[in-house]
Design an enzyme around this catalytic site. Sequence first.
Site, PDB file in Angstrom:
ATOM      1  N   TYR A  68       0.819  -1.210   0.000  1.00  0.00           N
ATOM      2  CA  TYR A  68       0.000   0.000   0.000  1.00  0.00           C
ATOM      3  C   TYR A  68       0.860   1.271   0.000  1.00  0.00           C
ATOM      4  O   TYR A  68       0.340   2.361  -0.207  1.00  0.00           O
ATOM      5  CB  TYR A  68      -0.951   0.017   1.190  1.00  0.00           C
ATOM      6  CG  TYR A  68      -1.876  -1.182   1.252  1.00  0.00           C
ATOM      7  CD1 TYR A  68      -2.093  -1.990   0.144  1.00  0.00           C
ATOM      8  CD2 TYR A  68      -2.529  -1.513   2.437  1.00  0.00           C
ATOM      9  CE1 TYR A  68      -2.933  -3.095   0.216  1.00  0.00           C
ATOM     10  CE2 TYR A  68      -3.371  -2.606   2.508  1.00  0.00           C
ATOM     11  CZ  TYR A  68      -3.568  -3.398   1.406  1.00  0.00           C
ATOM     12  OH  TYR A  68      -4.393  -4.490   1.485  1.00  0.00           O
ATOM     13  N   SER A 216     -12.501  -5.189   0.694  1.00  0.00           N
ATOM     14  CA  SER A 216     -13.436  -4.631  -0.302  1.00  0.00           C
ATOM     15  C   SER A 216     -14.879  -5.030   0.000  1.00  0.00           C
ATOM     16  O   SER A 216     -15.607  -5.478  -0.886  1.00  0.00           O
ATOM     17  CB  SER A 216     -13.051  -5.070  -1.719  1.00  0.00           C
ATOM     18  OG  SER A 216     -11.792  -4.567  -2.079  1.00  0.00           O
ATOM     19  N   GLY A 219     -17.702  -3.381  -2.245  1.00  0.00           N
ATOM     20  CA  GLY A 219     -17.645  -3.446  -3.699  1.00  0.00           C
ATOM     21  C   GLY A 219     -16.714  -2.439  -4.343  1.00  0.00           C
ATOM     22  O   GLY A 219     -16.952  -2.008  -5.470  1.00  0.00           O
ATOM     23  N   ARG A 220     -15.645  -2.045  -3.627  1.00  0.00           N
ATOM     24  CA  ARG A 220     -14.656  -1.092  -4.155  1.00  0.00           C
ATOM     25  C   ARG A 220     -15.285   0.202  -4.640  1.00  0.00           C
ATOM     26  O   ARG A 220     -14.921   0.743  -5.679  1.00  0.00           O
ATOM     27  CB  ARG A 220     -13.859  -1.741  -5.292  1.00  0.00           C
ATOM     28  CG  ARG A 220     -13.081  -2.948  -4.830  1.00  0.00           C
ATOM     29  CD  ARG A 220     -12.090  -3.390  -5.844  1.00  0.00           C
ATOM     30  NE  ARG A 220     -11.563  -4.690  -5.444  1.00  0.00           N
ATOM     31  CZ  ARG A 220     -10.872  -5.478  -6.248  1.00  0.00           C
ATOM     32  NH1 ARG A 220     -10.622  -5.102  -7.482  1.00  0.00           N
ATOM     33  NH2 ARG A 220     -10.436  -6.632  -5.819  1.00  0.00           N
TER      34      ARG A 220
END
Length: 338
Positions: A68, A216, A219-220
């Site tokens: 990240y 997620s 659903g992002r």
Amino acid sequence: MREALALALGERRTVRRLGDQGLQVGAVGLGTMGMTIAYGPTDDESSIATIRRAYELGVTLFDTAERYGLGTGSNEQLLGRAVKDFRDEIVIATKFGFDMADPTMVGTDSRPEHIREVTENSLRYLGTDHIDVLYQHRVDPDAPIEDVAGTVGELIAEGKVRYFGLSEAGPDIIRRAHAVHPVSVLQTEYSVFECAVEAEVLPVVRELGIGFVPYSPLGRGFLTSTVKPAAEYPADDMRRFDDRWQPGNFEKNPAAIRELTALADSKGIAVTQLALAWLLAQGDDIVPIPGTRSPERLAENVASADVELTPVDLARVAELLPHGSAGSRYSEAMMPTW
């Protein structure tokens, strides 16, 4: 540290056990990936404020990773700065396993010496003397999982790590790793839009007493913002390349979202809360880690732990999304293989 953590957890929202090794956290965690990559421009001060607000609201699981920060440590450093005043009252999870020198960003490296190198970097970036959960971020086909589990087990024995986790691992890998050193938690994408883990993965982790952390879970972004076609997102936003935002799939998914929103409205909750409550209803061994940079959105997410869905509600969700979303969750090159 453990006594302080237990006291803090006792004063907070519902506590969930992740696996049989003693790991306990609040019902909703916080993913920090979007604070440094993948979703457009970032703002460190806003992100730090969101992390600190999460702690105030009872969040105790904070998720980061070497990747990240694209190998720079920026995401772990951000989290470390944000939690320094309450570090011993929370659980920090980070990950190793990508080859950050690979320009394609999909190469893996879980050689024992690399695991140790990444772990030392993470400890330094986070400003801590131990990592609570150390995940293998992706399975490395060139590194036997037995060697990976053995190396993490050594780090646990040395006091540098507390619990061993896997991410996007299939049943065979999970079993082989667990036979060498107990796996406390598995992290894999899971949401109303993506339910592939239900067929083979969830039964195995439950058989072995392993907790499950869905990433997620919203659903992002499908449930958290005004949905646009892929081409309308900037080049540094992963939704520009996500199959679910592409023509043909994009048109189908918002229709399901509208129906989910109507169901949420009928219960007086946000659709994001409906999606998180649905996940929490799948078992007490599940702790989702939605990501957000907004303190307001964060408060909504945490409050989803108080939402109760009826069997009728759950059946309606299954009716609306019987096979998850239209489109795959990763490109072919990035798709994890179980």
